[in-house]
Motif scaffolding. Sequence first.
Motif, PDB file in Angstrom:
ATOM      1  N   LYS A 541     -66.521 -64.860  27.124  1.00  0.00           N
ATOM      2  CA  LYS A 541     -65.965 -64.973  25.783  1.00  0.00           C
ATOM      3  C   LYS A 541     -64.519 -64.518  25.723  1.00  0.00           C
ATOM      4  O   LYS A 541     -64.028 -63.807  26.599  1.00  0.00           O
ATOM      5  CB  LYS A 541     -66.794 -64.124  24.800  1.00  0.00           C
ATOM      6  N   THR A 542     -63.860 -64.931  24.644  1.00  0.00           N
ATOM      7  CA  THR A 542     -62.527 -64.448  24.327  1.00  0.00           C
ATOM      8  C   THR A 542     -62.677 -63.055  23.708  1.00  0.00           C
ATOM      9  O   THR A 542     -63.780 -62.651  23.357  1.00  0.00           O
ATOM     10  CB  THR A 542     -61.832 -65.375  23.315  1.00  0.00           C
ATOM     11  N   PRO A 543     -61.585 -62.304  23.555  1.00  0.00           N
ATOM     12  CA  PRO A 543     -61.672 -60.977  22.942  1.00  0.00           C
ATOM     13  C   PRO A 543     -62.264 -60.988  21.531  1.00  0.00           C
ATOM     14  O   PRO A 543     -62.824 -59.997  21.092  1.00  0.00           O
ATOM     15  CB  PRO A 543     -60.211 -60.508  22.927  1.00  0.00           C
ATOM     16  N   LYS A 544     -62.136 -62.093  20.812  1.00  0.00           N
ATOM     17  CA  LYS A 544     -62.746 -62.135  19.479  1.00  0.00           C
ATOM     18  C   LYS A 544     -64.170 -62.674  19.528  1.00  0.00           C
ATOM     19  O   LYS A 544     -64.753 -63.027  18.516  1.00  0.00           O
ATOM     20  CB  LYS A 544     -61.887 -62.934  18.501  1.00  0.00           C
ATOM     21  N   LYS A 545     -64.728 -62.707  20.749  1.00  0.00           N
ATOM     22  CA  LYS A 545     -66.138 -63.023  20.989  1.00  0.00           C
ATOM     23  C   LYS A 545     -66.503 -64.478  20.752  1.00  0.00           C
ATOM     24  O   LYS A 545     -67.661 -64.798  20.469  1.00  0.00           O
ATOM     25  CB  LYS A 545     -67.047 -62.107  20.143  1.00  0.00           C
ATOM     26  N   SER A 546     -65.554 -65.374  20.871  1.00  0.00           N
ATOM     27  CA  SER A 546     -65.856 -66.803  20.866  1.00  0.00           C
ATOM     28  C   SER A 546     -66.090 -67.239  22.309  1.00  0.00           C
ATOM     29  O   SER A 546     -65.388 -66.812  23.226  1.00  0.00           O
ATOM     30  CB  SER A 546     -64.685 -67.602  20.280  1.00  0.00           C
ATOM     31  N   ILE A 547     -67.101 -68.088  22.517  1.00  0.00           N
ATOM     32  CA  ILE A 547     -67.419 -68.543  23.872  1.00  0.00           C
ATOM     33  C   ILE A 547     -66.288 -69.432  24.410  1.00  0.00           C
ATOM     34  O   ILE A 547     -65.774 -70.293  23.695  1.00  0.00           O
ATOM     35  CB  ILE A 547     -68.751 -69.317  23.868  1.00  0.00           C
TER      36      ILE A 547
END
Length: 555
Positions: A541-547
């Motif tokens: 994931k990205t740091p903002k928790k998007s896959i």
Amino acid sequence: MVKENFIQTIESSIVQNWSMVAFSDYGTSVSLKYQNVAQEIERIHILLEQCGIKPDDKVALMGRNNSSWVTTYLAILTYGAIVVPILQDFKPNDTLHILNHSESKLFFVTDVLYETMDIDQMEYVEAVLSLTTREPLSVKSSLFTAEDITSASIEQIFQQKYPGGITPEKIHYTQRDNSCTASINYTSGTTGFSKGVVTRLNALAGNVKFCSENHVIYRGSRQVVFLPLAHAFGCAFDFLTSFCVGAHAYFLGKTPSPRVLLEAFKEVKPTCIFTVPLILEKIYQKQILPFLNKSTVNFALKLPLIDDVLLGKIRQQLIEAFGGKFDEIIVGGAPMNADVEAFLQKIHFPYTVGYGMTECAPLISYSKHYTFREGSCGKILEGLMEVKLDNVNADGIGEILVRGEHVMSCYYKNQEATNEVFTADGWLKTGDLGYIDEDGFIFIKGRNKTMFLGPNGQNIYPEEIEAKLNNMPYVMESLVIEQDHNIVALVCPDFETVDTANLTKSQLDEVMEQNRKMVNGLLASYEQISAIKIYPHEFEKTPKKSIKRFLYTHF
């Protein structure tokens, strides 16, 4: 242009809140009053001057959330240099690329992160400095030596410059117009291409102004800071707005698991909470859903009057779990799970969902929890931003375009990408597809780049299918992709629950097949999932928790 000068806003806040606590490193004895922050800023200014840093030079910053990170950021900004915040989740090669691409001359970094790096590979960096101690870790400049920039050398200059110490009357920072560049934020998006977003001081001023005027954060507020500060969402509100209005930020320097967060909320009792949907969804799935699924509770919820009393108690318990003193929880960074949101609406929980992106530093839309409309992400920021739809289809859905005070200048040294993201008349293409209702609320359906077409040209939004699938038994997270003109779902099971239930692999496969059939019963014929494939661990994931979807398109 926002009339409030951002550097002057920082300066004024320090003076007005001199004896108040600004930052605390949660779980430690470290707390800094605004006057302590002022002293540290001046020490870093001296350090920057000793290193020959000039206005508009780039200075990179990488490390976990703590008081050292934020004071360094403020010092770089108020000195007149440009901050290059680097997410500590970036791999060494990505970090090296950012340092070189941004032409950063100094690099403040946590010691342990620097162990895998080499200053000789950094084309422009003249010194690497410990983010914790500010001692030089490596120096390759011909203009100064490591001895010139040790803490002892800096302290000696500081004492000569301020023999009686710093007082509010001595706080005078560089004069910089809001049109000047504040930072270059390198994105870590779902598409896999990292670009340097050039953010003006004006964009930061606009975000802080809106948040302050709408009383989201105010003097004396308390925040538990767990979103990455190198990302625009956490930086703008948990840090910059908090500091500019005289609030107190507690930095959680550890992984924000639900257990760790709930302990911090109980102790700090924050007045406002900024979070991503994943946190709320995990608390719902792990604590609320098992309770609701108990047969006695399920039965009671079907009885008139009793259901209201029971839901009221659940609401109060949930409020207490978050500290009991917050005005509202603000969710951003990704869409909310529809079932979780419906439950929060049912119990009248004080939450709202905002919308933003790094290119807007980040805020685009927001509304207070008592005016918020379920499924939306608030209204456009009146007076600061504008919104319209492009290429609207028969269902009223189009790409969301925005322009206004928060929009970035460009992608750093990437004119091609800049041209692609802006229309000829200056509108920023968000890449998000959605619609705007008659009252101005924005509803997002999915990403332009993730949408694919059904057999008869219908628009299919994988995020909507994933939201339904994520509510099925034993599903922790899912990713819907297109393979050979079929819709396939990759599912990472909740292995903790699987182990507790002692399921075999064949039993788990059977459960997932039942999940597939149940979800298909909720979908249109052209959205049907043809197969569920088990994925053995969490998706990256990205740091903002998007896959990071681009990693799984050929699974």
